[in-house]
Design a protein around this motif. Structure first.
Motif, mmCIF file in Angstrom:
data_model
loop_
_atom_site.group_PDB
_atom_site.id
_atom_site.type_symbol
_atom_site.label_atom_id
_atom_site.label_comp_id
_atom_site.label_asym_id
_atom_site.label_seq_id
_atom_site.Cartn_x
_atom_site.Cartn_y
_atom_site.Cartn_z
ATOM 1 N N THR A 29 21.985 15.549 11.288
ATOM 2 C CA THR A 29 21.312 16.809 10.998
ATOM 3 C C THR A 29 20.623 16.719 9.641
ATOM 4 O OG1 THR A 29 22.944 18.064 12.270
ATOM 5 C CG2 THR A 29 21.613 19.294 10.677
ATOM 6 N N PHE A 30 19.378 17.163 9.588
ATOM 7 C CA PHE A 30 18.600 17.162 8.352
ATOM 8 C C PHE A 30 18.192 18.593 8.047
ATOM 9 C CE2 PHE A 30 18.302 13.065 10.359
ATOM 10 C CZ PHE A 30 18.552 12.199 9.304
ATOM 11 N N ARG A 31 18.485 19.015 6.826
ATOM 12 C CA ARG A 31 18.300 20.418 6.452
ATOM 13 C C ARG A 31 17.046 20.612 5.611
ATOM 14 N NH1 ARG A 31 22.602 23.500 7.762
ATOM 15 N NH2 ARG A 31 24.436 22.344 8.498
ATOM 16 N N PHE A 32 16.310 21.648 5.979
ATOM 17 C CA PHE A 32 15.130 22.055 5.224
ATOM 18 C C PHE A 32 15.410 23.453 4.680
ATOM 19 C CE2 PHE A 32 13.708 18.709 7.941
ATOM 20 C CZ PHE A 32 12.705 18.057 7.243
ATOM 21 N N THR A 33 15.900 23.487 3.443
ATOM 22 C CA THR A 33 16.226 24.762 2.824
ATOM 23 C C THR A 33 14.951 25.544 2.536
ATOM 24 O OG1 THR A 33 16.122 23.848 0.594
ATOM 25 C CG2 THR A 33 18.256 23.729 1.742
ATOM 26 N N ASP A 34 15.106 26.817 2.224
ATOM 27 C CA ASP A 34 13.939 27.631 1.861
ATOM 28 C C ASP A 34 13.204 27.008 0.681
ATOM 29 O OD1 ASP A 34 14.273 29.502 3.851
ATOM 30 O OD2 ASP A 34 15.492 30.839 2.623
ATOM 31 N N ARG A 35 13.966 26.487 -0.272
ATOM 32 C CA ARG A 35 13.347 25.885 -1.461
ATOM 33 C C ARG A 35 12.510 24.669 -1.080
ATOM 34 N NH1 ARG A 35 14.350 21.603 -4.533
ATOM 35 N NH2 ARG A 35 13.744 21.624 -6.735
ATOM 36 N N LEU A 36 13.058 23.794 -0.229
ATOM 37 C CA LEU A 36 12.332 22.602 0.186
ATOM 38 C C LEU A 36 11.088 22.978 0.986
ATOM 39 C CD1 LEU A 36 12.041 19.550 0.506
ATOM 40 C CD2 LEU A 36 13.665 19.649 2.419
ATOM 41 N N LEU A 37 11.199 23.985 1.845
ATOM 42 C CA LEU A 37 10.059 24.398 2.648
ATOM 43 C C LEU A 37 8.954 24.993 1.778
ATOM 44 C CD1 LEU A 37 11.940 25.926 5.712
ATOM 45 C CD2 LEU A 37 10.566 23.844 5.704
ATOM 46 N N ARG A 38 9.344 25.757 0.756
ATOM 47 C CA ARG A 38 8.325 26.314 -0.149
ATOM 48 C C ARG A 38 7.600 25.193 -0.876
ATOM 49 N NH1 ARG A 38 12.377 30.254 -1.189
ATOM 50 N NH2 ARG A 38 13.025 29.120 -3.061
ATOM 51 N N TRP A 39 8.337 24.172 -1.305
ATOM 52 C CA TRP A 39 7.718 23.038 -2.001
ATOM 53 C C TRP A 39 6.763 22.295 -1.065
ATOM 54 C CZ3 TRP A 39 7.998 17.719 -1.141
ATOM 55 C CH2 TRP A 39 7.465 16.910 -2.163
ATOM 56 N N LEU A 40 7.199 22.064 0.168
ATOM 57 C CA LEU A 40 6.329 21.398 1.128
ATOM 58 C C LEU A 40 5.068 22.225 1.386
ATOM 59 C CD1 LEU A 40 8.916 20.077 3.758
ATOM 60 C CD2 LEU A 40 7.489 18.683 2.243
ATOM 61 N N GLY A 41 5.236 23.538 1.459
ATOM 62 C CA GLY A 41 4.086 24.402 1.672
ATOM 63 C C GLY A 41 3.069 24.292 0.552
ATOM 64 N N ARG A 42 3.549 24.177 -0.671
ATOM 65 C CA ARG A 42 2.616 24.031 -1.811
ATOM 66 C C ARG A 42 1.872 22.700 -1.733
ATOM 67 N NH1 ARG A 42 7.018 26.470 -4.628
ATOM 68 N NH2 ARG A 42 7.754 24.442 -5.376
ATOM 69 N N GLN A 43 2.557 21.660 -1.259
ATOM 70 C CA GLN A 43 1.886 20.364 -1.131
ATOM 71 C C GLN A 43 0.751 20.433 -0.109
ATOM 72 O OE1 GLN A 43 2.956 18.228 -3.495
ATOM 73 N NE2 GLN A 43 4.379 19.917 -3.866
ATOM 74 N N VAL A 44 1.029 21.091 1.010
ATOM 75 C CA VAL A 44 0.010 21.221 2.046
ATOM 76 C C VAL A 44 -1.176 22.026 1.527
ATOM 77 C CG1 VAL A 44 -0.504 22.220 4.306
ATOM 78 C CG2 VAL A 44 1.624 20.956 3.965
ATOM 79 N N GLU A 45 -0.897 23.127 0.834
ATOM 80 C CA GLU A 45 -1.974 23.971 0.317
ATOM 81 C C GLU A 45 -2.823 23.249 -0.719
ATOM 82 O OE1 GLU A 45 -0.022 27.412 -1.157
ATOM 83 O OE2 GLU A 45 0.694 28.060 0.824
ATOM 84 N N SER A 46 -2.185 22.386 -1.525
ATOM 85 C CA SER A 46 -2.934 21.688 -2.564
ATOM 86 C C SER A 46 -3.746 20.512 -2.020
ATOM 87 C CB SER A 46 -1.981 21.176 -3.651
ATOM 88 O OG SER A 46 -1.091 20.197 -3.124
ATOM 89 N N GLU A 47 -3.316 19.956 -0.880
ATOM 90 C CA GLU A 47 -3.979 18.775 -0.336
ATOM 91 C C GLU A 47 -4.967 19.092 0.776
ATOM 92 O OE1 GLU A 47 -3.735 15.687 -1.437
ATOM 93 O OE2 GLU A 47 -2.326 16.272 -3.020
ATOM 94 N N THR A 48 -4.889 20.297 1.346
ATOM 95 C CA THR A 48 -5.762 20.642 2.466
ATOM 96 C C THR A 48 -6.372 22.014 2.225
ATOM 97 O OG1 THR A 48 -4.101 21.806 3.791
ATOM 98 C CG2 THR A 48 -4.156 19.411 3.975
ATOM 99 N N SER A 49 -7.201 22.412 3.169
ATOM 100 C CA SER A 49 -7.830 23.732 3.088
ATOM 101 C C SER A 49 -6.966 24.807 3.739
ATOM 102 C CB SER A 49 -9.203 23.691 3.770
ATOM 103 O OG SER A 49 -9.062 23.309 5.131
ATOM 104 N N ALA A 50 -5.799 24.409 4.224
ATOM 105 C CA ALA A 50 -4.926 25.377 4.889
ATOM 106 C C ALA A 50 -4.418 26.409 3.882
ATOM 107 C CB ALA A 50 -3.741 24.661 5.540
ATOM 108 N N ARG A 51 -4.577 27.676 4.223
ATOM 109 C CA ARG A 51 -4.121 28.727 3.318
ATOM 110 C C ARG A 51 -2.609 28.906 3.391
ATOM 111 N NH1 ARG A 51 -7.944 33.448 5.339
ATOM 112 N NH2 ARG A 51 -7.470 32.344 7.286
#
Length: 473
Positions: A263-285
């Motif tokens: 089992t691999f856990r994606f905490t709220d904190r990790l998901l928020r960090w991943l979301g910032r990476q996507v927003e900074s690297e792509t045009s996805a809002r």
């Protein structure tokens, strides 16, 4: 990893649990499989484990005497409302279209066993040999000639339950479900109802009825099939059978290797960090937590295998159908979605961990956003049966379960069991799917993902996940 014990599970008894009271004569005794059901006709059964801790549980004799009768009564009372789960399906696709048929006296097989393995270890997140978990799961029994038409030369149960006792540790509830009977939403409805009835009266008629929030709807008339998909799917299945093709559930999708489940856990904190990476690297809002977790898992699996791998997921079709299908409808109601990638796009980004995760998550999110277009999910529906086989043969990454099902909270059995300590979808060993659920840890938030891989691939994936956590720290 702890060594596998020589005799991890010993079956104590098997009994048949029928709906009680029996469903009224006005209830339909046969339910034709819709095109949604037929899309999952030949996939492996869905098998889940629920681990409930209880250090005060002395042993099997005490459980058999005090707790087993309560589980039997609450299960029987729940099957009164969900009686098709006690029914039968034909083993093979023949001339007549398959139906779930319930006859008075039909029942669900309940197996009771005692486990000699380490309960805490089995219920952990770390990689465990799936051979240690298989004994906790009940089989779907097959029956001889049903005496009816040609399709009833062989019939099979569609649902089974196993209770495994671990002295001084807890119990494990294992369930096996034929996927053509219902999807995760209907399954969660059943499990939530069983848990509620168990908490509030263990099968007492009046109190059990009060525990049911919404009765399941079996009316197949709410499923519209204006494009004739049912006949298309029946034709595809019969063509595969005529060609001598094996059913998907008869194939060795794991490749005959030692497989581990972790089992691999994606905490709220990790998901928020991943979301910032996507927003900074792509045009996805924005990018949904679902897409972020699946994207990271997809990228890690490709890294572990050293090659590009296709990805697909399912989406709920009740609100997407026209007219919408009621939420309490019992059956399958899922659409199959393929994530399209530009040629070479994923391979080009495998050199950088974050670039790979970003590319994968963005591709999934684009596919999800595309579903907002009316009718989009059904555009390629005529190929769903072929898509299931194509993805199975290619060991594509797919998704089982959903955080929206809320199974941890839904399956609180009350005293002395409470909420499950761990929920696993063990059947991902065969399907290669990601097992998604809400996090079972209080206050942890986020998403947990179960993954089964051959041992070498699992080691490579765990290294990828560790690097991801370091990058996010």
């Amino acid at each position: 990893m702890l060594p596998e014990p020589r005799n991890p599970v010993k079956v104590l008894e098997q009994c048949q649990v029928s709906p009680w009271p029996s469903p009224s004569s006005g209830k339909p005794r046969s339910l034709p499989l819709t095109f949604y059901d037929l899309a999952f006709w030949d996939v492996p059964p869905v098998q889940r484990l629920f681990f409930y801790g209880n250090a005060d549980l002395l042993g099997a004799p005490e459980f058999l005497l005090s707790e087993l009768p309560l589980f039997e009564k609450s299960l029987a009372a729940t099957l009164h409302h969900f009686y098709p789960l006690a029914g039968k399906l034909p083993c093979a696709m023949r001339e007549a279209a398959p139906e779930i048929v319930f006859s008075d006296g039909d029942s669900v097989c309940l197996t009771v066993a005692v486990g000699d393995d380490n309960f805490e270890d089995l219920a952990g997140d770390h990689a465990r040999d799936t051979a240690r978990l298989r004994g906790l799961l009940p089989p779907l029994l097959r029956n001889g000639s049903g005496g009816g038409g040609s399709q009833w030369q062989c019939s099979q149960d569609v649902f089974a339950v196993q209770l495994t006792v671990f002295p001084l540790a807890g119990i494990c509830i294992g369930t096996t479900l034929h996927h053509a009977v219902c999807d995760g939403s209907s399954y969660a409805h059943f499990m939530k109802t069983w848990a509620a009835i168990h908490r509030c009266g263990y099968g007492d008629g009046r109190r059990s009825t009060m525990a049911v929030e919404a009765l399941p709807l079996f009316d197949r008339g709410v499923v519209r099939d204006n494009d004739g998909l049912r006949e298309v799917f029946l034709s595809d299945h019969r063509a595969h059978a005529a060609a001598g093709d094996k059913r998907v559930d008869e194939c060795d999708l794991a490749g005959g290797t030692t497989t581990e489940l972790a089992t691999f856990r994606f905490t709220d904190r990790l998901l928020r960090w991943l979301g910032r990476q996507v927003e900074s690297e792509t045009s996805a809002r924005r990018c949904s937590p679902y897409a972020l977790a699946c994207g990271a898992m997809w990228a890690g699996i490709m890294r572990a295998r050293g090659r590009s791998v296709s990805f697909g997921f399912v989406t709920g079709c009740k609100p997407r159908a026209s007219p919408p299908i009621p939420g309490n409808y019992f059956g399958n109601c899922l659409g199959l979605c393929r994530v399209e990638e530009e040629e070479g796009e994923m391979e080009a980004k495998q050199g950088c961990l974050l670039a790979a995760v970003t590319a994968s998550a963005t591709a999934i999110w684009r596919a999800i956003e595309g579903l907002a277009e009316e009718g989009r999910v059904f555009r390629d529906a005529r190929g769903w049966v072929r898509l299931v086989r194509e993805y199975a043969s290619a060991r594509a990454v797919t998704v089982a379960g959903s955080p929206k099902l809320g199974l941890y909270a839904a399956t609180d059995l009350g005293t002395p069991w409470g909420r499950p300590r761990k929920v696993e979808i063990v059947s991902v060993e065969r399907t290669g799917a990601l097992a998604l659920s809400e996090s079972g840890r209080d206050g942890d938030g986020g998403i947990e993902v179960g993954l089964a891989l051959p041992r070498r691939e699992m080691e490579a994936f765990r290294a990828f996940y560790a690097d991801l956590l370091v990058a996010a720290a």
